[in-house]
Design a protein around this motif. Structure first.
Motif, PDB file in Angstrom:
ATOM      1  N   UNK A 190       0.808  -1.215   0.000  1.00 25.90           N
ATOM      2  CA  UNK A 190       0.000   0.000   0.000  1.00 25.90           C
ATOM      3  C   UNK A 190       0.843   1.267   0.000  1.00 25.90           C
ATOM      4  N   UNK A 191       2.088   1.194   0.438  1.00 31.41           N
ATOM      5  CA  UNK A 191       2.917   2.395   0.414  1.00 31.41           C
ATOM      6  C   UNK A 191       3.656   2.536  -0.912  1.00 31.41           C
ATOM      7  N   UNK A 192       3.452   1.590  -1.808  1.00 29.70           N
ATOM      8  CA  UNK A 192       4.038   1.690  -3.137  1.00 29.70           C
ATOM      9  C   UNK A 192       5.511   1.343  -3.201  1.00 29.70           C
ATOM     10  N   UNK A 193       6.071   0.812  -2.122  1.00 30.57           N
ATOM     11  CA  UNK A 193       7.512   0.546  -2.114  1.00 30.57           C
ATOM     12  C   UNK A 193       7.883  -0.813  -2.709  1.00 30.57           C
ATOM     13  N   UNK A 194       6.936  -1.719  -2.805  1.00 32.11           N
ATOM     14  CA  UNK A 194       7.236  -3.043  -3.331  1.00 32.11           C
ATOM     15  C   UNK A 194       6.234  -3.434  -4.403  1.00 32.11           C
ATOM     16  N   UNK A 195       6.741  -4.112  -5.433  1.00 29.35           N
ATOM     17  CA  UNK A 195       5.930  -4.555  -6.554  1.00 29.35           C
ATOM     18  C   UNK A 195       6.432  -5.911  -7.007  1.00 29.35           C
ATOM     19  N   UNK A 196       5.508  -6.755  -7.450  1.00 28.88           N
ATOM     20  CA  UNK A 196       5.910  -8.052  -7.977  1.00 28.88           C
ATOM     21  C   UNK A 196       4.871  -8.536  -8.977  1.00 28.88           C
ATOM     22  N   UNK A 197       5.333  -8.909 -10.169  1.00 29.27           N
ATOM     23  CA  UNK A 197       4.446  -9.583 -11.115  1.00 29.27           C
ATOM     24  C   UNK A 197       4.241 -10.990 -10.595  1.00 29.27           C
ATOM     25  N   UNK A 198       3.025 -11.472 -10.662  1.00 21.69           N
ATOM     26  CA  UNK A 198       2.737 -12.823 -10.201  1.00 21.69           C
ATOM     27  C   UNK A 198       1.973 -13.560 -11.290  1.00 21.69           C
ATOM     28  N   UNK A 199       2.019 -14.870 -11.228  1.00 29.42           N
ATOM     29  CA  UNK A 199       1.318 -15.683 -12.215  1.00 29.42           C
ATOM     30  C   UNK A 199      -0.178 -15.736 -11.893  1.00 29.42           C
ATOM     31  N   UNK A 200      -0.948 -16.197 -12.843  1.00 29.89           N
ATOM     32  CA  UNK A 200      -2.386 -16.377 -12.641  1.00 29.89           C
ATOM     33  C   UNK A 200      -2.631 -17.357 -11.495  1.00 29.89           C
ATOM     34  N   UNK A 201      -1.840 -18.425 -11.430  1.00 29.97           N
ATOM     35  CA  UNK A 201      -1.991 -19.417 -10.358  1.00 29.97           C
ATOM     36  C   UNK A 201      -1.693 -18.789  -8.995  1.00 29.97           C
ATOM     37  N   UNK A 202      -0.629 -17.979  -8.909  1.00 31.01           N
ATOM     38  CA  UNK A 202      -0.297 -17.308  -7.648  1.00 31.01           C
ATOM     39  C   UNK A 202      -1.394 -16.332  -7.245  1.00 31.01           C
ATOM     40  N   UNK A 203      -1.939 -15.612  -8.223  1.00 30.75           N
ATOM     41  CA  UNK A 203      -3.026 -14.674  -7.971  1.00 30.75           C
ATOM     42  C   UNK A 203      -4.245 -15.422  -7.423  1.00 30.75           C
ATOM     43  N   UNK A 204      -4.628 -16.486  -8.110  1.00 32.21           N
ATOM     44  CA  UNK A 204      -5.797 -17.265  -7.675  1.00 32.21           C
ATOM     45  C   UNK A 204      -5.593 -17.837  -6.272  1.00 32.21           C
ATOM     46  N   UNK A 205      -4.398 -18.331  -6.006  1.00 33.96           N
ATOM     47  CA  UNK A 205      -4.104 -18.889  -4.685  1.00 33.96           C
ATOM     48  C   UNK A 205      -4.153 -17.794  -3.619  1.00 33.96           C
ATOM     49  N   UNK A 206      -3.626 -16.627  -3.930  1.00 32.76           N
ATOM     50  CA  UNK A 206      -3.606 -15.519  -2.963  1.00 32.76           C
ATOM     51  C   UNK A 206      -5.007 -15.045  -2.611  1.00 32.76           C
ATOM     52  N   UNK A 207      -5.875 -14.908  -3.616  1.00 29.83           N
ATOM     53  CA  UNK A 207      -7.205 -14.352  -3.345  1.00 29.83           C
ATOM     54  C   UNK A 207      -8.140 -15.356  -2.686  1.00 29.83           C
ATOM     55  N   UNK A 208      -7.753 -16.625  -2.685  1.00 30.77           N
ATOM     56  CA  UNK A 208      -8.574 -17.637  -2.022  1.00 30.77           C
ATOM     57  C   UNK A 208      -8.307 -17.713  -0.523  1.00 30.77           C
ATOM     58  N   UNK A 209      -7.287 -16.990  -0.045  1.00 36.71           N
ATOM     59  CA  UNK A 209      -6.992 -16.992   1.383  1.00 36.71           C
ATOM     60  C   UNK A 209      -8.166 -16.385   2.147  1.00 36.71           C
ATOM     61  N   UNK A 210      -8.381 -16.872   3.339  1.00 37.00           N
ATOM     62  CA  UNK A 210      -9.502 -16.432   4.166  1.00 37.00           C
ATOM     63  C   UNK A 210      -9.428 -14.948   4.518  1.00 37.00           C
ATOM     64  N   UNK A 211      -8.225 -14.417   4.689  1.00 30.43           N
ATOM     65  CA  UNK A 211      -8.059 -13.030   5.122  1.00 30.43           C
ATOM     66  C   UNK A 211      -7.845 -12.049   3.962  1.00 30.43           C
ATOM     67  N   UNK A 212      -8.166 -12.450   2.732  1.00 29.14           N
ATOM     68  CA  UNK A 212      -8.068 -11.577   1.568  1.00 29.14           C
ATOM     69  C   UNK A 212      -9.473 -11.184   1.139  1.00 29.14           C
ATOM     70  N   UNK A 213      -9.671  -9.889   0.898  1.00 23.90           N
ATOM     71  CA  UNK A 213     -10.991  -9.354   0.572  1.00 23.90           C
ATOM     72  C   UNK A 213     -10.964  -8.608  -0.760  1.00 23.90           C
ATOM     73  N   UNK A 214     -11.995  -8.837  -1.573  1.00 26.66           N
ATOM     74  CA  UNK A 214     -12.113  -8.070  -2.830  1.00 26.66           C
ATOM     75  C   UNK A 214     -12.558  -6.660  -2.456  1.00 26.66           C
ATOM     76  N   UNK A 215     -11.805  -5.664  -2.911  1.00 28.53           N
ATOM     77  CA  UNK A 215     -12.151  -4.284  -2.564  1.00 28.53           C
ATOM     78  C   UNK A 215     -12.457  -3.432  -3.790  1.00 28.53           C
ATOM     79  N   UNK A 216     -12.203  -3.971  -4.988  1.00 27.44           N
ATOM     80  CA  UNK A 216     -12.516  -3.213  -6.197  1.00 27.44           C
ATOM     81  C   UNK A 216     -12.817  -4.177  -7.332  1.00 27.44           C
ATOM     82  N   UNK A 217     -13.828  -3.824  -8.100  1.00 28.92           N
ATOM     83  CA  UNK A 217     -14.134  -4.549  -9.324  1.00 28.92           C
ATOM     84  C   UNK A 217     -14.614  -3.541 -10.342  1.00 28.92           C
ATOM     85  N   UNK A 218     -14.006  -3.577 -11.530  1.00 25.56           N
ATOM     86  CA  UNK A 218     -14.360  -2.624 -12.579  1.00 25.56           C
ATOM     87  C   UNK A 218     -15.802  -2.847 -13.027  1.00 25.56           C
TER      88      UNK A 218
END
Length: 147
Positions: free
Chosen positions: A117-145
């Motif tokens: 959130x402070x913009x200091x770190x960035x990382x490209x991730x794969x689709x599989x990593x993205x899907x795995x990350x968002x399935x975590x219990x403590x991850x919340x969708x906060x924006x959808x176009x």
């Protein structure tokens, strides 16, 4: 009397659902910083990559150098104890072009990245990593176009 109560409850429920839908279409300041980090990094990377591709002997794809909030499809938040270390998982659209002037569209790609959130770190991730990350219990969708 029960009829009116049910109608009022349905009306209130629909207002709540509409209100929740709208909140997913707006980004708060910290989300904007994380999204800007991702979009700026990818735009700079694409600019450098596009310059190199001009010298290739074969046709290759070129990508936009002006990515912004408008290209974002979804954002998910992993809250940290320290607000500066919140992790945002950003999914965005990136259009591929066949020419360096970005006039002849080939196809759209969906890309995934993560940023703090402070913009200091960035990382490209794969689709599989993205899907795995968002399935975590403590991850919340906060924006959808908006579609």
């Amino acid at each position: 009397m029960k009829k009116y109560g049910v109608v009022v409850l349905l009306f209130l429920a629909s207002l709540v659902m509409i209100g929740c839908g709208n909140s997913l279409n707006k980004m708060d300041d910290q989300t904007k910083i994380a999204v800007k980090t991702v979009m700026d990094f990818k735009s700079k990377y694409n600019k450098k990559d596009n310059e190199e591709r001009k010298d290739y002997d074969f046709d290759s794809g070129y990508f936009p150098t002006d990515l912004s909030e408008k290209d974002v499809l979804q954002v998910y938040l992993l809250k940290a104890k320290n607000e500066d270390k919140n992790v945002y998982y950003v999914q965005y659209n990136e259009t591929e072009f066949s020419d360096p002037e970005l006039k002849k569209k080939i196809k759209d790609h969906t890309r995934e990245s993560a940023a703090t959130s402070n913009g200091s770190e960035f990382e490209s991730i794969s689709k599989a990593e993205f899907d795995q990350a968002i399935e975590q219990e403590n991850v919340t969708k906060i924006f959808e176009a908006k579609e």
